[in-house]
Design a protein around this motif. Structure first.
Motif, short mmCIF file in Angstrom:
data_model
loop_
_atom_site.label_atom_id
_atom_site.label_comp_id
_atom_site.label_asym_id
_atom_site.label_seq_id
_atom_site.Cartn_x
_atom_site.Cartn_y
_atom_site.Cartn_z
N VAL A 83 33.86 28.47 -34.52
CA VAL A 83 33.88 27.44 -33.48
C VAL A 83 34.52 27.92 -32.18
O VAL A 83 34.37 27.29 -31.14
CB VAL A 83 34.57 26.13 -33.95
N VAL A 84 35.23 29.04 -32.22
CA VAL A 84 35.89 29.56 -31.02
C VAL A 84 34.90 30.45 -30.26
O VAL A 84 34.33 31.37 -30.83
CB VAL A 84 37.17 30.35 -31.40
N PRO A 85 34.70 30.18 -28.99
CA PRO A 85 33.78 31.01 -28.20
C PRO A 85 34.23 32.47 -28.14
O PRO A 85 35.42 32.77 -28.20
CB PRO A 85 33.84 30.38 -26.81
N ASP A 86 33.27 33.36 -28.01
CA ASP A 86 33.52 34.79 -27.90
C ASP A 86 32.82 35.34 -26.64
O ASP A 86 31.90 36.14 -26.73
CB ASP A 86 33.02 35.51 -29.16
N PRO A 87 33.27 34.91 -25.46
CA PRO A 87 32.57 35.31 -24.23
C PRO A 87 32.64 36.80 -23.93
O PRO A 87 31.82 37.32 -23.20
CB PRO A 87 33.27 34.49 -23.14
N MET A 119 41.38 33.97 -28.07
CA MET A 119 40.84 33.44 -29.33
C MET A 119 41.95 32.99 -30.26
O MET A 119 41.86 31.93 -30.88
CB MET A 119 39.93 34.48 -30.00
N PHE A 120 43.06 33.75 -30.36
CA PHE A 120 44.20 33.33 -31.17
C PHE A 120 44.75 32.01 -30.67
O PHE A 120 45.07 31.12 -31.47
CB PHE A 120 45.32 34.38 -31.14
N ASN A 121 44.87 31.85 -29.36
CA ASN A 121 45.36 30.59 -28.79
C ASN A 121 44.49 29.42 -29.24
O ASN A 121 45.00 28.35 -29.61
CB ASN A 121 45.38 30.66 -27.26
N ALA A 125 45.49 26.28 -31.66
CA ALA A 125 45.30 24.90 -31.18
C ALA A 125 44.42 24.11 -32.14
O ALA A 125 44.72 22.94 -32.45
CB ALA A 125 44.70 24.91 -29.78
N ASN A 126 43.35 24.74 -32.62
CA ASN A 126 42.47 24.06 -33.58
C ASN A 126 43.22 23.76 -34.88
O ASN A 126 43.06 22.68 -35.46
CB ASN A 126 41.23 24.91 -33.87
N LEU A 135 37.41 19.70 -37.17
CA LEU A 135 36.78 19.69 -35.86
C LEU A 135 35.25 19.72 -35.97
O LEU A 135 34.55 19.02 -35.24
CB LEU A 135 37.28 20.84 -35.00
N LYS A 136 34.74 20.52 -36.89
CA LYS A 136 33.28 20.57 -37.10
C LYS A 136 32.76 19.22 -37.59
O LYS A 136 31.71 18.76 -37.15
CB LYS A 136 32.91 21.66 -38.11
N ARG A 137 33.48 18.58 -38.53
CA ARG A 137 33.07 17.26 -39.04
C ARG A 137 33.03 16.24 -37.91
O ARG A 137 32.11 15.43 -37.82
CB ARG A 137 34.02 16.79 -40.14
#
Length: 140
Positions: A83-87, A119-121, A125-126, A135-137
């Motif tokens: 769920v975390v973006p990887d730009p 990404m760790f941040n 937070a998640n 969060l996905k649900r």
């Protein structure tokens, strides 16, 4: 656990994680120590542990990441449920994995510390918001 100061950063280091890192070749030690410092810098409450009797995990209200040395690289498993973006495109495998994705760093490669820290941040937070599964649900 002992306090381990590195780069003006203090955290409780698990001696089992120290022993694992200390036994690696120097280039792998450097990567693992850099990742360790990054994840602890994200939140002072991140802790270290060993799970499944041999995997080094960094946790805070859920898994954040784990380290595993292979013959020619270090695997950093990010427990984000994708769920975390990887730009910056640092994820090297597990793109469709439902639990963790991997960043592999080989000898001579430079760790993209800025992207990994972002990404760790987000993972922390998640986790503090109930975890990526929750969060996905909620997004459905």
């Amino acid at each position: 656990m002992k306090a381990r100061p590195r780069a003006n950063l203090k955290y409780a280091a698990d001696p089992r994680v120290d022993a694992y890192i200390d036994a690696l070749p120097l280039w792998q030690q450097d990567i693992c120590r850099e990742v360790r410092d990054l994840v602890h810098a994200v939140d002072a409450e991140v802790s270290e542990t060993i799970k499944r009797s041999h995997l080094r995990y960094f946790v805070l209200e859920g898994n954040v990441c784990a380290l595993l040395a292979a013959k020619d690289h270090i695997n950093i498993f990010l427990y984000d449920g994708a769920v975390v973006p990887d730009p910056h495109g640092i994820i090297t495998s597990g793109h469709d994995n439902k639990t963790a994705r991997t960043v592999a760093i080989r000898q001579g490669e430079k760790l993209n510390a800025r992207a990994l820290r972002v990404m760790f941040n987000q993972i922390v937070a998640n986790n503090r918001a109930g975890g990526w599964r929750k969060l996905k649900r909620e997004r459905r």
